[in-house]
Design a protein around this motif. Structure first.
Motif, PDB file in Angstrom:
ATOM      1  N   GLU A  39      -0.818  -3.862  -4.647  1.00 27.03           N
ATOM      2  CA  GLU A  39      -0.181  -2.992  -5.643  1.00 27.03           C
ATOM      3  C   GLU A  39      -0.906  -3.045  -6.987  1.00 27.03           C
ATOM      4  O   GLU A  39      -0.771  -2.161  -7.815  1.00 27.03           O
ATOM      5  N   LEU A  40      -1.720  -4.119  -7.192  1.00 30.51           N
ATOM      6  CA  LEU A  40      -2.489  -4.197  -8.433  1.00 30.51           C
ATOM      7  C   LEU A  40      -3.492  -3.051  -8.540  1.00 30.51           C
ATOM      8  O   LEU A  40      -3.872  -2.645  -9.634  1.00 30.51           O
ATOM      9  N   SER A  41      -3.918  -2.512  -7.389  1.00 35.49           N
ATOM     10  CA  SER A  41      -4.891  -1.432  -7.433  1.00 35.49           C
ATOM     11  C   SER A  41      -4.281  -0.169  -8.041  1.00 35.49           C
ATOM     12  O   SER A  41      -5.001   0.727  -8.447  1.00 35.49           O
ATOM     13  N   LEU A  42      -2.959  -0.108  -8.107  1.00 32.93           N
ATOM     14  CA  LEU A  42      -2.320   1.015  -8.802  1.00 32.93           C
ATOM     15  C   LEU A  42      -2.010   0.644 -10.252  1.00 32.93           C
ATOM     16  O   LEU A  42      -2.329   1.391 -11.180  1.00 32.93           O
ATOM     17  N   VAL A  43      -1.411  -0.538 -10.412  1.00 35.86           N
ATOM     18  CA  VAL A  43      -1.030  -0.986 -11.753  1.00 35.86           C
ATOM     19  C   VAL A  43      -2.249  -1.047 -12.668  1.00 35.86           C
ATOM     20  O   VAL A  43      -2.246  -0.545 -13.801  1.00 35.86           O
ATOM     21  N   ALA A  67     -13.512   6.906   5.679  1.00 37.91           N
ATOM     22  CA  ALA A  67     -12.237   7.627   5.610  1.00 37.91           C
ATOM     23  C   ALA A  67     -12.088   8.286   4.245  1.00 37.91           C
ATOM     24  O   ALA A  67     -11.594   9.420   4.127  1.00 37.91           O
ATOM     25  N   GLY A  68     -12.520   7.562   3.183  1.00 43.15           N
ATOM     26  CA  GLY A  68     -12.447   8.118   1.834  1.00 43.15           C
ATOM     27  C   GLY A  68     -13.304   9.369   1.716  1.00 43.15           C
ATOM     28  O   GLY A  68     -12.887  10.384   1.143  1.00 43.15           O
ATOM     29  N   LEU A  69     -14.518   9.310   2.292  1.00 39.28           N
ATOM     30  CA  LEU A  69     -15.418  10.475   2.266  1.00 39.28           C
ATOM     31  C   LEU A  69     -14.779  11.667   2.971  1.00 39.28           C
ATOM     32  O   LEU A  69     -14.769  12.787   2.461  1.00 39.28           O
ATOM     33  N   LEU A  70     -14.227  11.371   4.140  1.00 41.01           N
ATOM     34  CA  LEU A  70     -13.582  12.425   4.925  1.00 41.01           C
ATOM     35  C   LEU A  70     -12.418  13.026   4.143  1.00 41.01           C
ATOM     36  O   LEU A  70     -12.247  14.251   4.084  1.00 41.01           O
ATOM     37  N   ALA A  71     -11.631  12.150   3.506  1.00 42.36           N
ATOM     38  CA  ALA A  71     -10.486  12.615   2.723  1.00 42.36           C
ATOM     39  C   ALA A  71     -10.967  13.463   1.545  1.00 42.36           C
ATOM     40  O   ALA A  71     -10.374  14.495   1.222  1.00 42.36           O
ATOM     41  N   ARG A  72     -12.087  13.024   0.943  1.00 42.12           N
ATOM     42  CA  ARG A  72     -12.617  13.770  -0.195  1.00 42.12           C
ATOM     43  C   ARG A  72     -13.008  15.193   0.234  1.00 42.12           C
ATOM     44  O   ARG A  72     -12.685  16.178  -0.431  1.00 42.12           O
ATOM     45  N   ILE A  73     -13.681  15.265   1.387  1.00 44.38           N
ATOM     46  CA  ILE A  73     -14.122  16.571   1.888  1.00 44.38           C
ATOM     47  C   ILE A  73     -12.913  17.445   2.231  1.00 44.38           C
ATOM     48  O   ILE A  73     -12.805  18.604   1.798  1.00 44.38           O
ATOM     49  N   LEU A  74     -11.962  16.855   2.986  1.00 44.67           N
ATOM     50  CA  LEU A  74     -10.786  17.624   3.399  1.00 44.67           C
ATOM     51  C   LEU A  74      -9.988  18.082   2.180  1.00 44.67           C
ATOM     52  O   LEU A  74      -9.557  19.237   2.094  1.00 44.67           O
ATOM     53  N   MET A  91      -7.262  11.520  -6.656  1.00 44.61           N
ATOM     54  CA  MET A  91      -6.058  10.722  -6.350  1.00 44.61           C
ATOM     55  C   MET A  91      -5.932  10.502  -4.858  1.00 44.61           C
ATOM     56  O   MET A  91      -5.638   9.402  -4.395  1.00 44.61           O
ATOM     57  N   ILE A  92      -6.145  11.582  -4.088  1.00 46.54           N
ATOM     58  CA  ILE A  92      -6.027  11.469  -2.634  1.00 46.54           C
ATOM     59  C   ILE A  92      -7.103  10.520  -2.096  1.00 46.54           C
ATOM     60  O   ILE A  92      -6.820   9.610  -1.312  1.00 46.54           O
ATOM     61  N   THR A  93      -8.338  10.713  -2.560  1.00 52.49           N
ATOM     62  CA  THR A  93      -9.432   9.877  -2.081  1.00 52.49           C
ATOM     63  C   THR A  93      -9.172   8.405  -2.397  1.00 52.49           C
ATOM     64  O   THR A  93      -9.351   7.527  -1.551  1.00 52.49           O
ATOM     65  N   TYR A  94      -8.735   8.154  -3.631  1.00 53.18           N
ATOM     66  CA  TYR A  94      -8.464   6.776  -4.046  1.00 53.18           C
ATOM     67  C   TYR A  94      -7.373   6.158  -3.170  1.00 53.18           C
ATOM     68  O   TYR A  94      -7.520   5.036  -2.672  1.00 53.18           O
ATOM     69  N   ALA A  95      -6.288   6.902  -2.956  1.00 52.81           N
ATOM     70  CA  ALA A  95      -5.181   6.382  -2.144  1.00 52.81           C
ATOM     71  C   ALA A  95      -5.654   6.076  -0.727  1.00 52.81           C
ATOM     72  O   ALA A  95      -5.325   5.032  -0.158  1.00 52.81           O
ATOM     73  N   VAL A  96      -6.441   6.971  -0.149  1.00 50.02           N
ATOM     74  CA  VAL A  96      -6.929   6.749   1.217  1.00 50.02           C
ATOM     75  C   VAL A  96      -7.822   5.506   1.260  1.00 50.02           C
ATOM     76  O   VAL A  96      -7.702   4.666   2.152  1.00 50.02           O
ATOM     77  N   PHE A  97      -8.692   5.379   0.262  1.00 50.39           N
ATOM     78  CA  PHE A  97      -9.568   4.209   0.241  1.00 50.39           C
ATOM     79  C   PHE A  97      -8.752   2.920   0.145  1.00 50.39           C
ATOM     80  O   PHE A  97      -9.002   1.955   0.873  1.00 50.39           O
ATOM     81  N   VAL A  98      -7.744   2.926  -0.725  1.00 51.06           N
ATOM     82  CA  VAL A  98      -6.904   1.735  -0.902  1.00 51.06           C
ATOM     83  C   VAL A  98      -6.158   1.385   0.389  1.00 51.06           C
ATOM     84  O   VAL A  98      -5.982   0.222   0.724  1.00 51.06           O
ATOM     85  N   VAL A  99      -5.740   2.391   1.135  1.00 49.44           N
ATOM     86  CA  VAL A  99      -5.016   2.136   2.380  1.00 49.44           C
ATOM     87  C   VAL A  99      -5.886   1.343   3.350  1.00 49.44           C
ATOM     88  O   VAL A  99      -5.417   0.451   4.044  1.00 49.44           O
ATOM     89  N   PHE A 100      -7.178   1.648   3.386  1.00 47.35           N
ATOM     90  CA  PHE A 100      -8.018   1.044   4.429  1.00 47.35           C
ATOM     91  C   PHE A 100      -8.852  -0.145   3.988  1.00 47.35           C
ATOM     92  O   PHE A 100      -9.170  -1.006   4.791  1.00 47.35           O
ATOM     93  N   ARG A 135       0.831  -1.199   0.000  1.00 46.54           N
ATOM     94  CA  ARG A 135       0.000   0.000   0.000  1.00 46.54           C
ATOM     95  C   ARG A 135       0.868   1.252   0.000  1.00 46.54           C
ATOM     96  O   ARG A 135       0.477   2.299  -0.503  1.00 46.54           O
ATOM     97  N   LEU A 136       2.070   1.092   0.601  1.00 47.01           N
ATOM     98  CA  LEU A 136       3.045   2.182   0.536  1.00 47.01           C
ATOM     99  C   LEU A 136       3.328   2.531  -0.920  1.00 47.01           C
ATOM    100  O   LEU A 136       3.407   3.702  -1.307  1.00 47.01           O
ATOM    101  N   ALA A 137       3.426   1.471  -1.749  1.00 44.98           N
ATOM    102  CA  ALA A 137       3.695   1.678  -3.178  1.00 44.98           C
ATOM    103  C   ALA A 137       2.568   2.499  -3.810  1.00 44.98           C
ATOM    104  O   ALA A 137       2.821   3.381  -4.633  1.00 44.98           O
TER     105      ALA A 137
END
Lengths: 637, 74
Positions: free
Chosen positions: A558-562, A625-632, A582-591, A430-432
């Motif tokens: 990592e497939l979620s990025l590739v 978390a994704g929603l929150l990230a989207r708003i922020l 991009m931010i929302t997607y990354a946050v969603f993928v993290v969790f 997920r770091l990737a």
């Protein structure tokens, strides 16, 4: 013949087992429980015997599942002889369980282990006198150096062959009278336990034993009450502890005769705790040790992962080249197969192997208990105990070992919470994603912000989980083992058994899942997959095409990025996604949903229900978390 | 006095404790029974557990439990 090893925690029982067990040793669960034992075939005197390493318990009181299973197993006729391993430097205390074992009336011998430790502590033990007093063969030994092991097993073999029963420990006449009366009324009861042992358990207030036999011995309740009352009257103490006190007395008497206390040699390791448990230096050391551990696991893993992944990537290119149409069914299936295989060998195992060896080292050295001591106060704020910091730290490398590490926790509730929370820790894969998407296009500061946000969400989740699963444990009670140099065999065997579990149980499913997804992809169901995920992608303001990379991301994060690049038609993400997306997607993928390998390990360790509830929980958290990230993010961009 | 309030590095005699059956039996298993001599070795920072010595071994116990153990100076 089957020989059972039993002893208190930290008595060197597992070291002894590892000295004789081969790599083929099997770990199993007592049916219907999570209590595990390990069994191995061992060559002895021209034949083969089975040696079973039972879970370490402090007593046979039956107050926890492990103790109960051990009693059941020991009295089930499956074991021919018991080897009771005692720590010679702590004889008096170890004898308490020896006396309890004697009550079970099964053939046994005593392994007086850690004679070198006793020597260092200035303790001299008269072995012959001890043999006479407890009426059993006592074999002095140093398991970590391989000394005394052969004589021990020869003695055990002989006792087992003759089925030689020990003498019963004799308590004061008041107790013996009470036991006689009670045992007399229990002689017809069918039980693994002999009548005397049953009587002892009843007087100790063992409610499970009582429930088991109360149907067969209808008058027992009144009888027991009378006897208990008379004992309480005579001893002026709760009946629960009368036999336990009698055992303590007996152990003290024996110790007083056989132990000569000389001068204790102060060594460097006695001073080690002054540094490692120091209010300031202790934390510095903790951070340093964990950092080194994490770095070592991570760098070894990376070193192996990169070249292996390259081999598999080349293989996939080669497979596609073999078919005139790279979209052909077999080409896709073979690639799916290759991805499933590489997921295990190139992504999980390179981290799992060094991690398990490192964890084994920390555990056998005695440091994990110190971590628990130092971190207890802090982890209490999350409703957990000190030791649960370990899975969290490991989660940053890979969640699979993190879930396995929850085994060091005894409490079921705590294991579940730790496992759920560790899946929220962003692993290397997920770091990737975070780096490839956010740090690369929007700057490393934002990637760091996502990490901090992640810690915040973990703490919040912990608080919420505590509301639903309140902590009912009264607090920590934990022995701090003496620092020891672990044996290579013990560390490697332990690591190997756990790795084998992954290979045998989780990996095949990973491969099947991978092939299944490849077939689904071939059948061109991507539009269905996208529709399936649409409620979430819509809520998060993401394009509908993210469904496929998100579902494949469950296989390997990592497939979620590739695959995002494939799905959107461009690897140049700023062209197809806004910064907020991009931010929302990354946050969603993290969790969201832990990867398949992690899910399978959760199922293996904690069961299907735990697995699905964690999947549901993480999906919910990821969406919120994704929603929150989207708003922020919308505020800043 | 409570074990929690006792001074460090001084031999103490356990008088009694009441932490419920589960806790009591776990304490006994680790050798902490009435009449035993214990010594406080150190406290974990931030309100963490107390580490005591009993019969040559070190045991960490949470402060909540340590508050329920009554001891006296010898």
């Amino acid at each position: 013949m089957r020989i059972g090893l039993i002893g208190q925690p930290n008595c060197g029982k597992s070291t002894l087992f590892n000295q004789v067990a081969g790599y083929k040793a099997e770990t199993g669960n007592f049916s219907g429980t999570t209590v595990t034992y390990t069994e191995s075939a061992v060559r002895l005197m021209g034949g083969v015997v089975n040696v079973v390493d039972l879970p370490g318990t402090y007593s046979l009181a039956g107050t926890n599942p492990a103790e109960r299973e051990v009693i059941k197993y020991l009295t089930s006729n499956e074991i021919d002889v018991v080897v009771n391993v005692l720590d010679a430097s702590n004889l008096q205390h170890g004898l308490l369980m020896t006396i309890e074992l004697l009550e079970l009336n099964i053939p046994m011998v005593i392994a007086l282990n850690m004679m070198d430790e006793a020597d260092r502590a200035g303790i001299h033990i008269d072995v012959q006198e001890l043999e006479t007093l407890i009426g059993l063969p006592v074999i002095p030994m140093i398991a970590s150096k391989g000394r005394g092991i052969q004589p021990l097993f020869i003695a055990a073999f002989q006792v087992g062959q003759k089925r030689q029963l020990p003498n019963q420990p004799k308590y004061s006449h008041q107790i013996e009278d009470a036991l006689d009366v009670l045992a007399g009324s229990l002689s017809d009861v069918e039980s693994n336990l002999n009548p005397r042992a049953l009587a002892i358990k009843l007087i100790e207030g063992d409610s499970i034993v009582f429930d088991e036999i109360s149907d067969e011995a209808p008058g027992i309740k009144a009888n027991l009450e009378t006897i208990k009352q008379s004992l309480v009257h005579q001893f002026g103490e709760s009946a629960d502890w009368i036999v336990s006190d009698a055992r303590t007395q007996l152990a003290n008497q024996i110790s007083a005769v056989v132990i000569k206390q000389g001068k204790r040699k102060i060594t460097l390791r006695d001073k080690l705790d002054d540094v490692l448990l120091h209010p300031f230096w202790g934390y510095i050391a903790l951070v340093a040790i964990m950092f080194i551990f994490f770095q070592a696991v991570y760098s070894v893993g990376e070193m192996i992962e990169a070249p292996l992944m390259e081999i598999f990537e080349n293989l996939e290119v080669w497979i596609e080249a073999q078919f005139s149409n790279p979209e052909a069914f077999f080409s896709q299936v073979l690639i799916g197969l290759s991805q499933g295989i590489s997921g295990g060998i190139a992504i999980v195992l390179p981290y799992l192997v060094p991690f398990l060896i490192g964890l084994g080292l920390l555990e056998d050295v005695g440091y994990l208990s110190r971590v628990a001591f130092m971190m207890d106060a802090l982890m209490h704020k999350l409703g957990l105990h000190g030791k649960s910091i370990v899975p969290f730290i490991l989660g940053f490398g890979c969640n699979v070992p993190a879930i396995m590490a929850t085994r060091i926790l005894e409490d079921k509730r705590e294991r579940y919470i730790s496992a759920a929370l560790s899946t929220l820790v962003p692993c290397a894969a997920r770091l990737a994603v975070v780096f490839g998407l956010v740090a690369f296009y929007l700057g490393p500061g934002l990637a760091l912000a996502i990490y901090l946000f992640d810690l915040f969400v973990i703490a919040l989740t912990a608080r919420l989980l505590n509301k639903f699963l309140p902590d009912d444990s009264p607090g920590l009670i934990l022995e701090m083992p003496v620092y020891r140099v672990p044996t290579v065999q013990a560390v490697f065997n332990k690591a190997w058994w756990r790795i084998r579990e992954f290979i045998v149980e989780a990996w095949p499913l990973l491969i099947i899942g991978s092939v299944t997804l490849a077939i689904l992809n071939f059948l061109n169901v991507s539009s269905y997959l996208n529709t399936l995920v649409r409620p979430i992608s819509w809520a998060l303001g993401l394009p509908g095409q993210v469904g496929v990379p998100l579902i494949f991301g469950v296989l390997r994060k990592e497939l979620s990025l590739v695959m995002l690049g494939q799905a959107l038609g461009s690897m140049n993400f700023p062209l197809v996604l806004s910064s907020v997306q991009m931010i929302t997607y990354a946050v969603f993928v993290v969790f969201y949903v832990p990867c398949l390998a992690t899910m399978l390990v959760i199922r293996k360790e904690m069961g299907m229900k735990a697995m699905w509830s964690i999947v549901g929980l993480t999906t919910l958290i990821a969406t919120l978390a994704g929603l929150l990230a989207r708003i922020l993010a919308s505020i800043f961009y | 006095m409570k074990l929690l309030d006792a001074p460090k590095n001084i031999p103490l005699n356990i008088i009694n404790y009441t932490g419920g059956r589960g806790v009591d039996s776990k304490l006994r298993q680790l050798g902490l029974c009435p009449g035993r001599v214990v010594k406080i070795l150190r406290y974990a920072p931030l309100g963490g557990p107390v580490m005591i010595e009993v019969g040559g071994r070190s045991v960490a116990i949470g402060r909540g439990i340590a508050a329920k153990i009554k001891v006296e100076k010898i």
